[in-house]
Design a protein around this motif. Structure first.
Motif, mmCIF file in Angstrom:
data_model
loop_
_atom_site.group_PDB
_atom_site.id
_atom_site.type_symbol
_atom_site.label_atom_id
_atom_site.label_comp_id
_atom_site.label_asym_id
_atom_site.label_seq_id
_atom_site.Cartn_x
_atom_site.Cartn_y
_atom_site.Cartn_z
ATOM 1 N N SER A 268 -1.371 12.004 14.750
ATOM 2 C CA SER A 268 -2.245 12.614 13.987
ATOM 3 C C SER A 268 -3.742 11.734 13.789
ATOM 4 O O SER A 268 -4.642 12.908 13.913
ATOM 5 N N GLU A 269 -3.658 10.486 14.971
ATOM 6 C CA GLU A 269 -5.182 10.224 15.123
ATOM 7 C C GLU A 269 -5.757 10.855 15.834
ATOM 8 O O GLU A 269 -6.712 10.912 16.149
ATOM 9 N N ARG A 270 -4.743 11.293 17.063
ATOM 10 C CA ARG A 270 -5.205 12.127 18.712
ATOM 11 C C ARG A 270 -6.147 13.686 17.688
ATOM 12 O O ARG A 270 -7.106 13.670 18.304
ATOM 13 N N LEU A 271 -4.881 14.062 16.348
ATOM 14 C CA LEU A 271 -5.372 15.406 15.965
ATOM 15 C C LEU A 271 -6.867 15.228 15.582
ATOM 16 O O LEU A 271 -8.226 16.308 15.883
ATOM 17 N N THR A 272 -7.075 14.160 14.981
ATOM 18 C CA THR A 272 -8.155 13.642 13.719
ATOM 19 C C THR A 272 -9.250 13.684 14.596
ATOM 20 O O THR A 272 -10.355 13.871 14.240
ATOM 21 N N VAL A 273 -9.164 12.741 15.555
ATOM 22 C CA VAL A 273 -10.612 12.325 16.655
ATOM 23 C C VAL A 273 -10.954 13.947 17.441
ATOM 24 O O VAL A 273 -12.322 14.260 17.110
ATOM 25 N N ALA A 274 -10.224 14.321 18.286
ATOM 26 C CA ALA A 274 -10.126 15.609 17.745
ATOM 27 C C ALA A 274 -10.587 16.417 17.714
ATOM 28 O O ALA A 274 -12.057 17.415 17.658
ATOM 29 N N GLY A 275 -10.424 17.077 16.208
ATOM 30 C CA GLY A 275 -10.990 17.529 14.999
ATOM 31 C C GLY A 275 -12.391 17.211 14.868
ATOM 32 O O GLY A 275 -13.326 18.062 14.184
ATOM 33 N N LEU A 276 -12.559 15.915 14.440
ATOM 34 C CA LEU A 276 -13.622 15.337 14.278
ATOM 35 C C LEU A 276 -14.953 15.454 15.569
ATOM 36 O O LEU A 276 -16.348 15.561 14.719
ATOM 37 N N ALA A 277 -14.348 15.424 16.482
ATOM 38 C CA ALA A 277 -15.044 15.878 17.389
ATOM 39 C C ALA A 277 -16.040 17.388 17.271
ATOM 40 O O ALA A 277 -16.687 17.673 17.868
ATOM 41 N N GLY A 278 -14.590 17.801 16.842
ATOM 42 C CA GLY A 278 -14.806 19.833 16.851
ATOM 43 C C GLY A 278 -15.554 20.111 15.677
ATOM 44 O O GLY A 278 -16.069 21.266 15.603
ATOM 45 N N THR A 279 -15.833 19.224 14.847
ATOM 46 C CA THR A 279 -16.595 19.330 13.702
ATOM 47 C C THR A 279 -18.334 19.406 13.870
ATOM 48 O O THR A 279 -19.168 19.615 13.289
ATOM 49 N N ALA A 301 -1.881 16.541 8.523
ATOM 50 C CA ALA A 301 0.404 16.280 7.539
ATOM 51 C C ALA A 301 0.990 15.741 8.418
ATOM 52 O O ALA A 301 1.826 15.232 7.868
ATOM 53 N N LEU A 302 0.300 14.794 10.052
ATOM 54 C CA LEU A 302 1.387 14.350 10.392
ATOM 55 C C LEU A 302 1.149 12.788 9.481
ATOM 56 O O LEU A 302 1.914 11.853 9.394
ATOM 57 N N GLN A 303 0.100 12.394 9.170
ATOM 58 C CA GLN A 303 -0.227 11.152 8.937
ATOM 59 C C GLN A 303 0.442 11.080 7.082
ATOM 60 O O GLN A 303 0.889 10.028 6.856
ATOM 61 N N ARG A 304 0.653 11.972 7.257
ATOM 62 C CA ARG A 304 1.730 12.121 5.623
ATOM 63 C C ARG A 304 2.980 11.924 6.070
ATOM 64 O O ARG A 304 3.853 11.160 5.487
ATOM 65 N N PHE A 305 3.161 12.268 6.441
ATOM 66 C CA PHE A 305 4.971 12.207 7.257
ATOM 67 C C PHE A 305 4.744 10.688 7.982
ATOM 68 O O PHE A 305 5.597 10.809 7.583
ATOM 69 N N GLY A 306 4.095 10.180 8.168
ATOM 70 C CA GLY A 306 4.354 8.977 9.383
ATOM 71 C C GLY A 306 4.542 8.228 8.346
ATOM 72 O O GLY A 306 5.182 6.662 8.238
ATOM 73 N N VAL A 307 3.616 8.184 7.304
ATOM 74 C CA VAL A 307 3.478 6.904 5.910
ATOM 75 C C VAL A 307 4.746 6.869 5.540
ATOM 76 O O VAL A 307 5.434 6.249 5.475
ATOM 77 N N PHE A 308 5.259 7.713 5.234
ATOM 78 C CA PHE A 308 6.457 8.544 5.242
ATOM 79 C C PHE A 308 7.867 8.024 5.241
ATOM 80 O O PHE A 308 8.739 6.918 4.815
ATOM 81 N N GLU A 309 7.674 7.639 7.038
ATOM 82 C CA GLU A 309 8.499 7.462 7.835
ATOM 83 C C GLU A 309 8.479 5.787 8.340
ATOM 84 O O GLU A 309 9.603 4.946 8.141
ATOM 85 N N ALA A 310 7.235 5.236 7.584
ATOM 86 C CA ALA A 310 6.779 4.016 7.887
ATOM 87 C C ALA A 310 7.738 3.018 6.541
ATOM 88 O O ALA A 310 8.463 2.556 6.272
ATOM 89 N N GLY A 311 7.540 3.842 5.288
ATOM 90 C CA GLY A 311 8.090 3.215 4.392
ATOM 91 C C GLY A 311 9.578 3.909 4.231
ATOM 92 O O GLY A 311 9.872 1.667 3.994
#
Length: 332
Positions: A268-279, A301-311
């Protein structure tokens, strides 16, 4: 007073003195580390399925796209307005289906509307969605109304009501984007409960990033300026809040930085960083805008699933429950 009482008091004083001296002595054996009886977890893991993290994602997407649609309506961007209104309704319908389908008795969902309980995040969230949904639906129906019906009196009235309805939903949108974080943090799940402060910022930033990315992928570059701005703001907020969560959460942060949750959130972090650069480069071409928007959408989407799995992971190891309790007792 009997003659024996002073001697009893003396013996008590000597016993207390010996115990006090022993307490200052160094222990020969370290304190036992508590696990749990027979290695069983202290808490039961959540029984929720994948539908719940998907619901967390689609709810945030519905909120952010409705906010974009309201702004586009006021600034004369018809393509962005259309994508925002229809996307918000689609995400809201998916969110409602996922939420109801995960209930043990889906046919009893309407029972949640029988009461309004301010102390219950679930009750408050139900009424937030109730206030948010009608305006989104009305605005989206007005947007896809066939051209023949637009010229009729009902069609003209519907189109006239679309703007105030969309603005009303946009007012409620921030609450829709963040209330799910409050809902999770009010549970007994350690990784969610301990993250009650940064988690709303993670979810709100994630909602803004996914909504901006959604619009960037569908709207012409000339009209996607507000979507790029919202996406950049949301991505930056999500990234910063996620780092704050990992640094200030203490022991519970291990649930986010290890195992399946860590892998999901890392992607999620990698995709968000890439998307931020793309904006920042999205105005240069349609291909860059679509690629950046898709990366932000997937990262959210991966961020939400990651938070869920951490719980879920934090309920399976008793140390996330027992160790913080002992620390709080010692601090008292």
């Amino acid at each position: 007073m009997t003659p024996r009482e002073p001697r009893s008091d003396a013996r008590h004083a000597k016993t207390f003195g010996r115990r006090k001296r022993r307490s200052r002595e160094e222990l020969m054996v370290p304190p036992a580390e508590f696990r749990s009886y027979y290695g069983r977890p202290v808490l039961k893991p959540p029984v929720w399925e994948w539908k719940v993290p998907a619901y967390l994602f689609t709810g945030g997407l519905a909120a952010g796209t409705s906010l974009l649609a309201a702004g586009a309506d006021l600034t004369g961007r018809p393509a962005l307005r259309r994508a925002g209104r229809t996307g918000s309704l689609a995400a809201l319908l998916a969110s409602g289906y996922l939420l109801v389908a995960d209930l043990g008795r889906p046919e009893r969902f309407h029972h949640m509307l029988r009461v309004a309980k301010p102390t219950s995040p679930m009750s408050v969230g139900t009424w937030i969605l109730t206030a948010f949904g009608p305006g989104v639906g009305l605005a989206a129906v007005a947007e896809v109304l066939p051209s023949g019906l637009r010229r009729t009196l009902p069609g003209r009235l519907l189109r006239a009501a679309a703007r105030p309805a969309g603005l009303a939903s946009a007012v409620v949108a921030p609450a829709v984007a963040s209330y799910t974080a409050v809902l999770l943090s009010q549970t007994a799940v350690p990784a969610w409960h301990e993250a009650h402060a940064p988690l709303p910022f993670v979810f709100t930033g994630s909602a803004a990033a996914s909504s901006g990315g959604f619009a960037m992928a569908l709207v012409p570059v000339a009209e996607a300026g507000p979507a790029r701005a919202l996406a950049a703001f949301g991505a930056a907020t999500e990234l910063v809040a996620s780092k704050v969560l990992e640094k200030r959460l203490g022991l519970a942060a291990e649930a986010y930085t290890t195992g399946k949750a860590h892998r999901l959130r890392k992607w999620s972090e990698r995709l968000t960083v890439a998307g931020l650069a793309g904006t920042l480069l999205g105005h240069r071409g349609r291909a860059i805008s679509v690629a950046a928007g898709t990366a932000l959408f997937a990262g959210s989407a991966l961020q939400r699933f990651g938070v869920f799995e951490a719980g879920v992971a934090s309920t399976k190891d008793p140390k996330y429950v027992v160790t913080p309790q002992r620390e709080r007792l010692e601090n008292r």
